[in-house]
Every structure is written in C-alpha cells, then in structure tokens.
Design a protein around this motif. Structure first.
Motif, PDB file in Angstrom:
ATOM      1  N   GLY A 180       0.795  -1.221   0.000  1.00 31.16           N
ATOM      2  CA  GLY A 180       0.000   0.000   0.000  1.00 31.16           C
ATOM      3  C   GLY A 180       0.824   1.266   0.000  1.00 31.16           C
ATOM      4  O   GLY A 180       0.384   2.291   0.542  1.00 31.16           O
ATOM      5  N   LEU A 181       1.988   1.243  -0.653  1.00 28.98           N
ATOM      6  CA  LEU A 181       2.856   2.424  -0.704  1.00 28.98           C
ATOM      7  C   LEU A 181       2.538   3.221  -1.970  1.00 28.98           C
ATOM      8  O   LEU A 181       3.364   3.384  -2.879  1.00 28.98           O
ATOM      9  CB  LEU A 181       4.319   2.005  -0.657  1.00 28.98           C
ATOM     10  N   ALA A 182       1.333   3.775  -2.009  1.00 27.50           N
ATOM     11  CA  ALA A 182       0.836   4.411  -3.225  1.00 27.50           C
ATOM     12  C   ALA A 182       1.542   5.712  -3.549  1.00 27.50           C
ATOM     13  O   ALA A 182       1.526   6.168  -4.696  1.00 27.50           O
ATOM     14  CB  ALA A 182      -0.672   4.657  -3.096  1.00 27.50           C
ATOM     15  N   ALA A 183       2.153   6.338  -2.551  1.00 24.85           N
ATOM     16  CA  ALA A 183       2.816   7.629  -2.769  1.00 24.85           C
ATOM     17  C   ALA A 183       4.269   7.479  -3.172  1.00 24.85           C
ATOM     18  O   ALA A 183       4.961   8.481  -3.354  1.00 24.85           O
ATOM     19  CB  ALA A 183       2.710   8.483  -1.511  1.00 24.85           C
ATOM     20  N   THR A 184       4.754   6.261  -3.320  1.00 24.83           N
ATOM     21  CA  THR A 184       6.148   6.020  -3.684  1.00 24.83           C
ATOM     22  C   THR A 184       6.230   5.766  -5.180  1.00 24.83           C
ATOM     23  O   THR A 184       5.622   4.825  -5.694  1.00 24.83           O
ATOM     24  CB  THR A 184       6.704   4.815  -2.899  1.00 24.83           C
ATOM     25  N   THR A 185       6.971   6.617  -5.895  1.00 22.29           N
ATOM     26  CA  THR A 185       7.004   6.593  -7.352  1.00 22.29           C
ATOM     27  C   THR A 185       8.425   6.861  -7.845  1.00 22.29           C
ATOM     28  O   THR A 185       9.301   7.265  -7.086  1.00 22.29           O
ATOM     29  CB  THR A 185       6.077   7.677  -7.932  1.00 22.29           C
ATOM     30  N   THR A 186       8.607   6.679  -9.157  1.00 18.35           N
ATOM     31  CA  THR A 186       9.909   6.962  -9.760  1.00 18.35           C
ATOM     32  C   THR A 186       9.990   8.362 -10.345  1.00 18.35           C
ATOM     33  O   THR A 186      11.048   8.774 -10.823  1.00 18.35           O
ATOM     34  CB  THR A 186      10.219   5.939 -10.869  1.00 18.35           C
ATOM     35  N   ARG A 187       8.890   9.091 -10.337  1.00 16.18           N
ATOM     36  CA  ARG A 187       8.854  10.462 -10.836  1.00 16.18           C
ATOM     37  C   ARG A 187       8.248  11.352  -9.760  1.00 16.18           C
ATOM     38  O   ARG A 187       7.412  10.902  -8.973  1.00 16.18           O
ATOM     39  CB  ARG A 187       8.020  10.551 -12.115  1.00 16.18           C
ATOM     40  N   PRO A 188       8.606  12.646  -9.716  1.00 16.47           N
ATOM     41  CA  PRO A 188       8.144  13.496  -8.618  1.00 16.47           C
ATOM     42  C   PRO A 188       6.652  13.768  -8.613  1.00 16.47           C
ATOM     43  O   PRO A 188       6.036  13.841  -7.559  1.00 16.47           O
ATOM     44  CB  PRO A 188       8.936  14.793  -8.817  1.00 16.47           C
ATOM     45  N   GLY A 189       6.026  13.924  -9.757  1.00 24.51           N
ATOM     46  CA  GLY A 189       4.609  14.218  -9.796  1.00 24.51           C
ATOM     47  C   GLY A 189       4.314  15.643  -9.350  1.00 24.51           C
ATOM     48  O   GLY A 189       5.193  16.380  -8.888  1.00 24.51           O
ATOM     49  N   PRO A 190       3.051  16.049  -9.455  1.00 24.26           N
ATOM     50  CA  PRO A 190       2.681  17.422  -9.070  1.00 24.26           C
ATOM     51  C   PRO A 190       2.797  17.638  -7.570  1.00 24.26           C
ATOM     52  O   PRO A 190       2.543  16.739  -6.771  1.00 24.26           O
ATOM     53  CB  PRO A 190       1.216  17.530  -9.532  1.00 24.26           C
ATOM     54  N   GLY A 191       3.197  18.852  -7.207  1.00 19.61           N
ATOM     55  CA  GLY A 191       3.263  19.201  -5.795  1.00 19.61           C
ATOM     56  C   GLY A 191       4.512  18.764  -5.080  1.00 19.61           C
ATOM     57  O   GLY A 191       4.635  18.946  -3.864  1.00 19.61           O
ATOM     58  N   ALA A 192       5.491  18.189  -5.792  1.00 19.67           N
ATOM     59  CA  ALA A 192       6.715  17.724  -5.140  1.00 19.67           C
ATOM     60  C   ALA A 192       7.536  18.902  -4.640  1.00 19.67           C
ATOM     61  O   ALA A 192       7.507  20.004  -5.196  1.00 19.67           O
ATOM     62  CB  ALA A 192       7.541  16.891  -6.107  1.00 19.67           C
ATOM     63  N   ALA A 193       8.280  18.664  -3.579  1.00 20.88           N
ATOM     64  CA  ALA A 193       9.180  19.685  -3.048  1.00 20.88           C
ATOM     65  C   ALA A 193      10.318  19.935  -4.029  1.00 20.88           C
ATOM     66  O   ALA A 193      10.765  19.031  -4.747  1.00 20.88           O
ATOM     67  CB  ALA A 193       9.737  19.251  -1.705  1.00 20.88           C
ATOM     68  N   THR A 194      10.786  21.169  -4.060  1.00 23.31           N
ATOM     69  CA  THR A 194      11.976  21.530  -4.824  1.00 23.31           C
ATOM     70  C   THR A 194      13.212  21.310  -3.953  1.00 23.31           C
ATOM     71  O   THR A 194      13.227  21.668  -2.777  1.00 23.31           O
ATOM     72  CB  THR A 194      11.912  23.004  -5.255  1.00 23.31           C
ATOM     73  N   GLY A 195      14.233  20.712  -4.527  1.00 21.38           N
ATOM     74  CA  GLY A 195      15.474  20.500  -3.795  1.00 21.38           C
ATOM     75  C   GLY A 195      16.404  21.693  -3.915  1.00 21.38           C
ATOM     76  O   GLY A 195      16.500  22.318  -4.974  1.00 21.38           O
ATOM     77  N   PHE A 196      17.121  21.999  -2.834  1.00 21.91           N
ATOM     78  CA  PHE A 196      17.947  23.201  -2.801  1.00 21.91           C
ATOM     79  C   PHE A 196      19.358  22.908  -2.303  1.00 21.91           C
ATOM     80  O   PHE A 196      19.577  22.006  -1.484  1.00 21.91           O
ATOM     81  CB  PHE A 196      17.338  24.250  -1.857  1.00 21.91           C
ATOM     82  N   LEU A 197      20.285  23.731  -2.760  1.00 23.88           N
ATOM     83  CA  LEU A 197      21.582  23.893  -2.118  1.00 23.88           C
ATOM     84  C   LEU A 197      21.507  25.175  -1.301  1.00 23.88           C
ATOM     85  O   LEU A 197      21.327  26.261  -1.861  1.00 23.88           O
ATOM     86  CB  LEU A 197      22.704  23.992  -3.145  1.00 23.88           C
ATOM     87  N   VAL A 198      21.614  25.062   0.004  1.00 21.27           N
ATOM     88  CA  VAL A 198      21.555  26.229   0.880  1.00 21.27           C
ATOM     89  C   VAL A 198      22.971  26.775   1.027  1.00 21.27           C
ATOM     90  O   VAL A 198      23.884  26.056   1.450  1.00 21.27           O
ATOM     91  CB  VAL A 198      20.947  25.865   2.243  1.00 21.27           C
ATOM     92  N   ASP A 199      23.154  28.041   0.689  1.00 25.34           N
ATOM     93  CA  ASP A 199      24.472  28.662   0.711  1.00 25.34           C
ATOM     94  C   ASP A 199      25.064  28.651   2.117  1.00 25.34           C
ATOM     95  O   ASP A 199      24.381  28.953   3.098  1.00 25.34           O
ATOM     96  CB  ASP A 199      24.372  30.094   0.203  1.00 25.34           C
ATOM     97  N   ALA A 200      26.345  28.295   2.205  1.00 31.57           N
ATOM     98  CA  ALA A 200      26.996  28.172   3.513  1.00 31.57           C
ATOM     99  C   ALA A 200      27.153  29.498   4.222  1.00 31.57           C
ATOM    100  O   ALA A 200      27.178  29.551   5.461  1.00 31.57           O
ATOM    101  CB  ALA A 200      28.365  27.514   3.349  1.00 31.57           C
ATOM    102  N   TYR A 201      27.240  30.613   3.463  1.00 36.82           N
ATOM    103  CA  TYR A 201      27.589  31.893   4.084  1.00 36.82           C
ATOM    104  C   TYR A 201      26.488  32.945   3.937  1.00 36.82           C
ATOM    105  O   TYR A 201      26.720  34.124   4.187  1.00 36.82           O
ATOM    106  CB  TYR A 201      28.900  32.418   3.493  1.00 36.82           C
ATOM    107  N   SER A 202      25.312  32.510   3.521  1.00 42.48           N
ATOM    108  CA  SER A 202      24.166  33.416   3.472  1.00 42.48           C
ATOM    109  C   SER A 202      22.905  32.589   3.621  1.00 42.48           C
ATOM    110  O   SER A 202      22.971  31.359   3.740  1.00 42.48           O
ATOM    111  CB  SER A 202      24.139  34.195   2.150  1.00 42.48           C
ATOM    112  N   ASP A 203      21.774  33.235   3.604  1.00 37.10           N
ATOM    113  CA  ASP A 203      20.503  32.529   3.709  1.00 37.10           C
ATOM    114  C   ASP A 203      19.917  32.198   2.347  1.00 37.10           C
ATOM    115  O   ASP A 203      18.759  31.773   2.253  1.00 37.10           O
ATOM    116  CB  ASP A 203      19.497  33.378   4.503  1.00 37.10           C
TER     117      ASP A 203
END
Length: 460
Positions: A180-203
């Motif tokens: 029953g792992l219906a939310a587990t997929t190989t593609r992000p689909g709509p509404g997925a979080a965006t991945g970020f690199l957070v800068d070490a010396y600023s916000d």
C-alpha cells in the motif's frame, strides 16, 4: 500523548531551523498509535507543503531493490553466492556475487563509468553494461566495505531480467502495491518539493536541477512521502506486523538481511551493512535498520527500530528534507525513535499461564553446566530454550526444535549456537543425565573435560 507529540515536534523544528532546511517532512509509524507526522517550511514552489508532499529519497531506493533480490532468492531464481554473470550477460565483472553486491563488499567502483555527477546524465541499461569493461574493481572482493551505486544498479537489472519486466514494473507489482505504498514513485509528480543547495555563508537557497538516474535508478531513483517511508521502515524492522502472510517477504528473510556482514569503518564500529540495509546499533540491544539517501537538493533518513524495553511493534521513522547540505537530517530519525520509546513506551502486555512443557522435556528444565559455565534451560512460548546464567537482561535465548522422529535430538533454530544439535542422553529409567550441545557436554554439576561417554543416543 499531547506531551510526547510536542516533544517530537520541537525536535523536528529545531533541525529545520538549525540546519536551515527549506522543507522538512517527518513521520513516525508504530502499531499501537496513530501515524504521527509533521511538516515544517515550504516546498519552494507554488504547491503547499503537506504530509502528502513527495521528496526525493535517493539511496533509500536501495532497500527496495535489495528486497526484490531476496524475493528472487526465496523463489529459487538465484542464489546469493551466484556470480552476477550467471544471470546477466556482462562483458566484465561477471564474477561479483549477489551477496557481495548487496553488502557493498564486491570491490566495484562507486559509480558507473564517466563523470555522471558533472553531466547529470546517467547511462541507459545497454550503455551501463557495455561500460563495465571500463569500470574498475578498486578492491579485492570481500576485502572491506566500499559503497557502490554501480553494484546496486546491476542488481536492479538482474531482477528485471529474471522477472521479465523492467525494474520499475517489478517494484510496483511486488512491493509497492502489496504494502500500500501508493505515494512512492519513480517520478516526482505534481506538488513535489523543490530540492535546494543552501548557501553556507548566506541565507540564499539555490534550486538544484532535476535528475533522472536511468539505469542507475535501482540505486537512487525513488520519490516518496514521509508517511510511506515510515511504513516502509516499520516493515524492514517488523515485517510480520505489516505483511502477516509474508506476501512481500518472509520475516526470516528480513532477519537474514539484518545480519551484519561488514562494518563501514574498521575502527569505529557504529554502523554496518547487512544485505542492502544499513544497521545502526543503539544501547541496550536495540537496532535501527534502514538507509540514508542523498540526491542533489535532497536528503532522506529512513529507519525502523527493533528490540529493547518499550519498543512497540512496527516502529519506523522517516525524515525527508529539501536541502542537500543538512547533515542533521541523518541523526534525527534515531533521536525521534529513542525519544518516542523513552517518553511513550509500548504498553506492557499482562502475562498469563500457558501449557506445561511436554513430558519428554520436563527433566531438561533447570540449571546445567557446560564448558565450566552455568546455563538455564526453560520452556517458554511452546519451545525449549536456553541461556547462560550470567547473560545480560534482554539477550535472546537459544531456541530448540526436535528433529522429525527423533525427540531426543534437537536443532538450535535461533540464538546462541544456531544450527547446532542438542542431544539428550537418558539413563535406563528415561531420566536425562547428560546433554551435548554443539558437541560440548552439559551436566547437572561442574565437571572436567575428561572421562565421559560420547555415544549418541541411538548407538546403544
């Protein structure tokens, strides 16, 4: 309940703020409580952050591929000591065994040939296999732990070939749908979080580019929610609770996968690898089992908890974050699991009397001596068991099962000396006077090693 939820929530918020994670999604699964979940932050796009928001889970994907491999083994399609070349037509490295690939002890280089982390272009299956001639075996087999995405990619293709489909199809059919792992997929689909690199010396947080890992997908392709991953972690720790019929995998096979085959550091033994699973020992004979994941802009940590006083059934925790730089994410599930057990332990089930030991084994119960040490033999939960008298509380007992038609010869089926025989020797009145366990003599009092009869019970 309110107090423990507030405590867990504060821990999550501290990590989100302190490690600067744009979006953090956490879930805690246990059999005796409703699913607990919390999201903090924002997706970085127009979609709201909710418990249903998908995140990239990276190498947690490997645990799914490992289960698919063990399914094949249980069905007789392969043996763990088979060379991969027996099942895949590969131009090189065909001698690497399935077991070594699962435990990252094959010696294969970490990634497929080429600079895929520069190009972010992963090879297709045919290119992956063809490029094996240019991939290195950087260490001798079994020399030591060396993590290999390439090795896990080969196992994913091996499963696909044995099943007559793609890795994606086999995964959906044999794991995701049954659990029953219906939310587990190989593609992000709509509404997925965006991945970020957070800068070490600023916000400032810079979005990372999307990636498709192609033939390396069995090592790192999946997206999921914290709720799905907490359930998956609970399955890895306590499969009988979530899969009582063993439709996905037998509990005994998960036991095998959780047995440590290597440590990740030769001097600091704080974690290790079984068959595709990371094993993180905790105090008081507790084990956390699961995997971490890292992909551009995302970190994930997914672990189930086994053993120890107060641990409920089917306990698993998932922490998914949209920052590739927040190492605190890897520590958080272990802290949440321990805190939940400490401040909200499982209810204590009342003891009730059971059936007496069978007549044939009543004379075995009590204290015996072997190799100069004192042991206690017990009848518990329908089986003969043994432990050393000085064993620490919580250490599992040895469990015995009689051989068919030979009640005085028993096999050790778990615990100390697993696999070895226990032989009972009786006198003319049928009283057990002596036992041999793994060929060592056991008597009611301490004795030296000399001068005893080693005949088997059926030798007169």
């Amino acid at each position: 309940m309110v107090e423990i939820n507030a405590r867990l929530g504060r821990m999550v918020r501290q990590v989100q703020a302190g490690a600067r994670v744009p979006a953090l999604s956490v879930a805690l699964h246990r059999a005796d409580r409703p699913l607990w979940s919390l999201t903090v932050g924002s997706t970085g796009n127009d979609a709201p952050l909710t418990p249903q928001t998908p995140f990239r889970i990276g190498s947690v994907t490997k645990t799914f591929t490992a289960v698919l491999v063990l399914q094949c083994r249980d069905e007789g399609l392969l043996d763990l000591d088979d060379p991969v070349g027996r099942h895949l037509d590969v131009p090189a490295h065909g001698g690497a065994t399935v077991r070594r690939l699962l435990s990252h002890t094959s010696g294969l280089q970490r990634e497929p040939y080429g600079d895929i982390w520069d190009t972010l272009r992963a090879p297709g299956v045919e290119q992956l296999l063809a490029d094996l001639t240019r991939a290195e075996r950087v260490l001798p087999p079994a020399r030591r732990f060396h993590y290999s995405n390439l090795g896990m990619a080969l196992l994913g293709e091996l499963v696909a070939r044995l099943r007559g489909g793609t890795w994606v199809e086999v995964l959906a059919d044999r794991i995701l749908a049954p659990l029953g792992l219906a939310a587990t997929t190989t593609r992000p689909g709509p509404g997925a979080a965006t991945g970020f690199l957070v800068d070490a010396y600023s916000d400032h947080a810079r979005p990372e580019p999307p990636t498709d890992f192609g033939a390396v997908g069995p090592a790192a392709q999946l997206w999921s929610t914290a709720g799905d991953m907490a359930r998956w972690a609970a399955f890895l720790a306590d499969p009988a609770a979530l899969d009582p019929t063993g439709a996905v995998l037998a509990p005994a096979t998960l036991d095998e996968m959780r047995w440590p085959l290597t440590v990740t550091d030769e001097t600091n033994w704080v974690d290790g690898f079984g068959l595709g699973l990371i094993l993180v020992p905790q105090p008081n004979r507790v084990l956390h089992v699961g995997h971490d994941g890292a992909m551009p802009g995302f970190l994930a940590s997914v672990y189930g908890r086994r053993g120890g006083d107060g641990t409920p059934g089917a306990m698993g925790c998932a922490v998914l974050g949209s920052a590739g730089t927040a190492g605190a994410i890897f520590e958080l599930p272990h802290r949440l699991l321990a805190t939940a057990v400490e401040h909200d332990p499982a209810d204590i089930e009342p003891w009730s009397p059971g059936e007496p030991a069978p007549e044939a084994y009543r004379g075995v119960l009590g204290r015996w001596w072997g190799e100069g040490f004192e042991y206690v033999f017990l009848w518990r939960d329908g089986a003969l068991r043994a432990r050393r008298a000085e064993d620490a509380p919580g250490k599992p007992t040895a469990v015995f099962a009689p051989l068919p038609d030979r009640p005085d010869v028993l096999r050790t089926v778990s615990g100390r000396e697993v696999g070895e025989l226990l032989r009972l020797t009786r006198d003319e009145r049928g009283t057990v006077r002596r036992m041999h366990w793994a060929t060592y003599r056991f008597t009611r009092d301490q004795q030296t090693f000399d001068g005893y009869d080693v005949r088997w019970p059926d030798q007169g």
